[in-house]
Design a protein around this motif. Structure first.
Motif, short mmCIF file in Angstrom:
data_model
loop_
_atom_site.label_atom_id
_atom_site.label_comp_id
_atom_site.label_asym_id
_atom_site.label_seq_id
_atom_site.Cartn_x
_atom_site.Cartn_y
_atom_site.Cartn_z
N ASN A 81 0.92 -1.25 0.14
CA ASN A 81 0.05 0.00 -0.06
C ASN A 81 0.98 1.15 0.07
O ASN A 81 0.66 2.32 -0.63
N LEU A 82 1.91 1.25 0.74
CA LEU A 82 2.82 2.42 0.72
C LEU A 82 3.43 2.37 -0.90
O LEU A 82 3.66 3.70 -1.03
N PHE A 99 7.81 -1.94 -3.05
CA PHE A 99 7.80 -3.06 -3.41
C PHE A 99 8.77 -4.19 -3.41
O PHE A 99 8.63 -5.24 -3.06
N ASP A 100 10.18 -3.56 -3.54
CA ASP A 100 11.29 -4.45 -3.41
C ASP A 100 11.37 -5.15 -1.91
O ASP A 100 11.82 -6.04 -1.63
N ALA A 102 8.87 -5.55 -0.03
CA ALA A 102 8.07 -6.54 0.14
C ALA A 102 8.27 -7.70 -0.48
O ALA A 102 8.08 -8.84 0.23
N LEU A 103 8.91 -7.85 -1.79
CA LEU A 103 9.32 -9.01 -2.40
C LEU A 103 10.73 -9.47 -1.60
O LEU A 103 10.89 -10.99 -1.82
N LYS A 104 11.31 -8.89 -0.95
CA LYS A 104 12.52 -9.72 -0.17
C LYS A 104 11.93 -10.43 0.92
O LYS A 104 12.52 -11.56 1.34
N ILE A 105 10.82 -10.09 1.33
CA ILE A 105 10.10 -10.96 2.44
C ILE A 105 9.43 -12.00 1.77
O ILE A 105 9.66 -13.13 2.52
N ALA A 110 2.29 -11.55 -4.98
CA ALA A 110 1.80 -11.10 -6.22
C ALA A 110 1.50 -9.65 -6.35
O ALA A 110 1.58 -9.16 -7.50
N SER A 111 0.88 -9.06 -5.06
CA SER A 111 0.65 -7.71 -5.33
C SER A 111 1.66 -6.85 -5.40
O SER A 111 1.52 -5.80 -5.88
N ALA A 112 2.88 -7.16 -4.89
CA ALA A 112 3.99 -6.36 -4.98
C ALA A 112 4.82 -6.41 -6.36
O ALA A 112 5.53 -5.56 -6.96
#
Length: 113
Positions: A81-82, A99-100, A102-105, A110-112
């Motif tokens: 959301n941020l 987004f990055d 989130a994807l590292k976690i 998919a949302s990221a």
């Protein structure tokens, strides 16, 4: 305390129903009431921030996402959301960073993507 929690659940459910019906103003009102009665609950903050995003209330959504990250660091919905808020306020590099993160976690989130 449990009475407030029960009332918060009623407002939360009403907020979710309003979201499903596309009534984001009503959803915001219900979720704000839920948040007042049961502050800092991740599910309330997540849905409230998404509701604000639908209404293009970027700064309020950003504030809620930061509150959510204090309660639950690494919350994927808050980070995404941020990213959405950053994109819509002209901060593309900030959006990519969220987004990055989130994807590292969770690389499959998919949302990221």
């Amino acid at each position: 305390m449990s009475e407030n929690l029960e009332k918060a659940k009623i407002h939360f459910q009403a907020g979710l129903e309003a979201i499903e019906n596309g009534n984001f103003v009503q959803a915001e009102n219900e979720l704000c009431l839920a948040n007042e009665l049961a502050p800092a609950r991740p599910s309330i903050l997540t849905n409230l921030s998404a509701t604000l995003i639908h209404q293009h209330k970027w700064s309020k959504a950003i504030d809620l996402c930061h509150q959510l990250l204090k309660v639950e660091p690494g919350n994927l919905d808050a980070l995404t959301n941020l990213g959405i808020c950053s994109l819509n306020t002209g901060d593309a590099s900030g959006a990519l960073a969220y987004f990055d993160q989130a994807l590292k976690i969770d690389p499959s989130f998919a949302s990221a993507w």
